[in-house]
Scaffold this motif. Structure first.
Motif, mmCIF file in Angstrom:
data_model
loop_
_atom_site.group_PDB
_atom_site.id
_atom_site.type_symbol
_atom_site.label_atom_id
_atom_site.label_comp_id
_atom_site.label_asym_id
_atom_site.label_seq_id
_atom_site.Cartn_x
_atom_site.Cartn_y
_atom_site.Cartn_z
ATOM 1 N N PHE A 1 0.760 -1.268 0.007
ATOM 2 C CA PHE A 1 -0.071 -0.035 0.112
ATOM 3 C C PHE A 1 0.708 1.332 0.037
ATOM 4 O O PHE A 1 0.254 2.285 0.141
ATOM 5 N N ALA A 2 2.129 0.933 -0.032
ATOM 6 C CA ALA A 2 3.035 2.240 -0.035
ATOM 7 C C ALA A 2 3.062 3.514 -1.007
ATOM 8 O O ALA A 2 3.078 4.674 -0.828
ATOM 9 N N GLN A 3 2.085 2.919 -2.253
ATOM 10 C CA GLN A 3 2.076 3.868 -3.014
ATOM 11 C C GLN A 3 0.394 4.385 -3.305
ATOM 12 O O GLN A 3 0.196 5.256 -4.001
ATOM 13 N N VAL A 4 -0.308 3.896 -2.357
ATOM 14 C CA VAL A 4 -1.770 4.496 -2.498
ATOM 15 C C VAL A 4 -1.629 5.748 -2.149
ATOM 16 O O VAL A 4 -1.210 5.942 -0.945
ATOM 17 N N PRO A 5 -2.294 6.660 -2.645
ATOM 18 C CA PRO A 5 -2.678 8.014 -2.312
ATOM 19 C C PRO A 5 -3.612 8.060 -0.993
ATOM 20 O O PRO A 5 -4.213 7.346 -1.002
ATOM 21 N N ILE A 6 -2.840 9.014 -0.022
ATOM 22 C CA ILE A 6 -3.451 9.059 1.030
ATOM 23 C C ILE A 6 -3.863 10.680 1.197
ATOM 24 O O ILE A 6 -3.013 11.685 1.269
ATOM 25 N N VAL A 7 -5.089 11.084 1.542
ATOM 26 C CA VAL A 7 -5.686 12.315 1.814
ATOM 27 C C VAL A 7 -6.168 12.318 3.377
ATOM 28 O O VAL A 7 -7.057 11.738 3.501
ATOM 29 N N GLY B 1 3.254 10.838 5.632
ATOM 30 C CA GLY B 1 3.341 10.303 4.465
ATOM 31 C C GLY B 1 2.117 10.467 3.683
ATOM 32 O O GLY B 1 1.710 9.910 2.427
ATOM 33 N N ALA B 2 1.103 11.364 4.201
ATOM 34 C CA ALA B 2 -0.115 11.873 3.307
ATOM 35 C C ALA B 2 0.342 12.512 2.133
ATOM 36 O O ALA B 2 1.433 13.164 2.189
ATOM 37 N N ASP B 3 -0.355 12.582 1.131
ATOM 38 C CA ASP B 3 -0.139 12.987 -0.232
ATOM 39 C C ASP B 3 -0.934 14.479 -0.207
ATOM 40 O O ASP B 3 -0.416 15.299 -0.921
ATOM 41 N N ASP B 4 -1.945 14.854 0.686
ATOM 42 C CA ASP B 4 -2.689 15.729 0.550
ATOM 43 C C ASP B 4 -3.445 15.942 1.570
ATOM 44 O O ASP B 4 -3.471 14.909 2.491
ATOM 45 N N TYR B 5 -4.110 17.182 2.110
ATOM 46 C CA TYR B 5 -4.816 17.476 3.125
ATOM 47 C C TYR B 5 -6.055 18.340 3.070
ATOM 48 O O TYR B 5 -6.103 19.313 2.264
ATOM 49 N N VAL B 6 -7.119 17.925 3.543
ATOM 50 C CA VAL B 6 -8.468 18.659 3.305
ATOM 51 C C VAL B 6 -8.899 18.886 4.628
ATOM 52 O O VAL B 6 -9.256 18.024 5.351
ATOM 53 N N VAL B 7 -9.264 20.264 4.756
ATOM 54 C CA VAL B 7 -9.867 20.528 6.006
ATOM 55 C C VAL B 7 -11.405 20.613 6.168
ATOM 56 O O VAL B 7 -12.052 20.962 5.132
ATOM 57 N N LYS B 8 -11.836 20.173 7.312
ATOM 58 C CA LYS B 8 -13.331 19.978 7.405
ATOM 59 C C LYS B 8 -13.844 21.003 8.131
ATOM 60 O O LYS B 8 -12.960 22.155 8.668
#
Length: 128
Positions: free
Chosen positions: A73-79, A97-104
């Motif tokens: 799972f190392a290459q699975v995108p994590i948001v 290791g997250a690829d992106d971040y979305v604020v609630k």
């Protein structure tokens, strides 16, 4: 069909995000904590993970690191999804290791655009 694992301890967020993603053509699996997320990863093999930071048992930062350590799972995108919006929280997520971040609170279009961007990047660069 593209599959997304949504990991959040809030029933409201899980239901809302599941509805949005399902109606946008994604296959969605839900997990309510880090332990159920690890089981879901093995069973579901998602194309992308949406991960809350504040989770029972194993927090989102720790879970992100665990996912990245697993070669499968190392290459699975994590948001990461969080109400924590400070630079330090965002940096901790990226360092984990997250690829992106979305604020609630989550804005539908922002979330869908972020998912599409991460899936496109993953398709263009499968080695991350």
């Amino acid at each position: 069909m593209t599959s997304i694992l949504v990991v959040d301890d809030s029933p409201t967020i899980r239901t809302t995000v599941e509805w949005l993603l399902s109606n946008s053509g994604y296959n969605v699996r839900i997990a309510h904590d880090g332990l159920s997320a690890l089981n879901a990863l093995r069973e579901f093999d998602p194309d992308l993970v949406l991960l809350d930071i504040r989770l029972p048992h194993v927090d989102g930062y720790q879970l992100c690191k665990l996912i990245r350590r697993n070669p499968r799972f190392a290459q699975v995108p994590i948001v990461m999804l969080s109400g924590l919006s400070s630079r330090s929280h965002i940096q901790c997520a990226l360092d984990a290791g997250a690829d992106d971040y979305v604020v609630k609170p989550i804005q539908d279009e922002v979330l869908l655009n972020t998912i599409q961007q991460q899936l496109s990047r993953a398709a263009q660069n499968p080695t991350h």
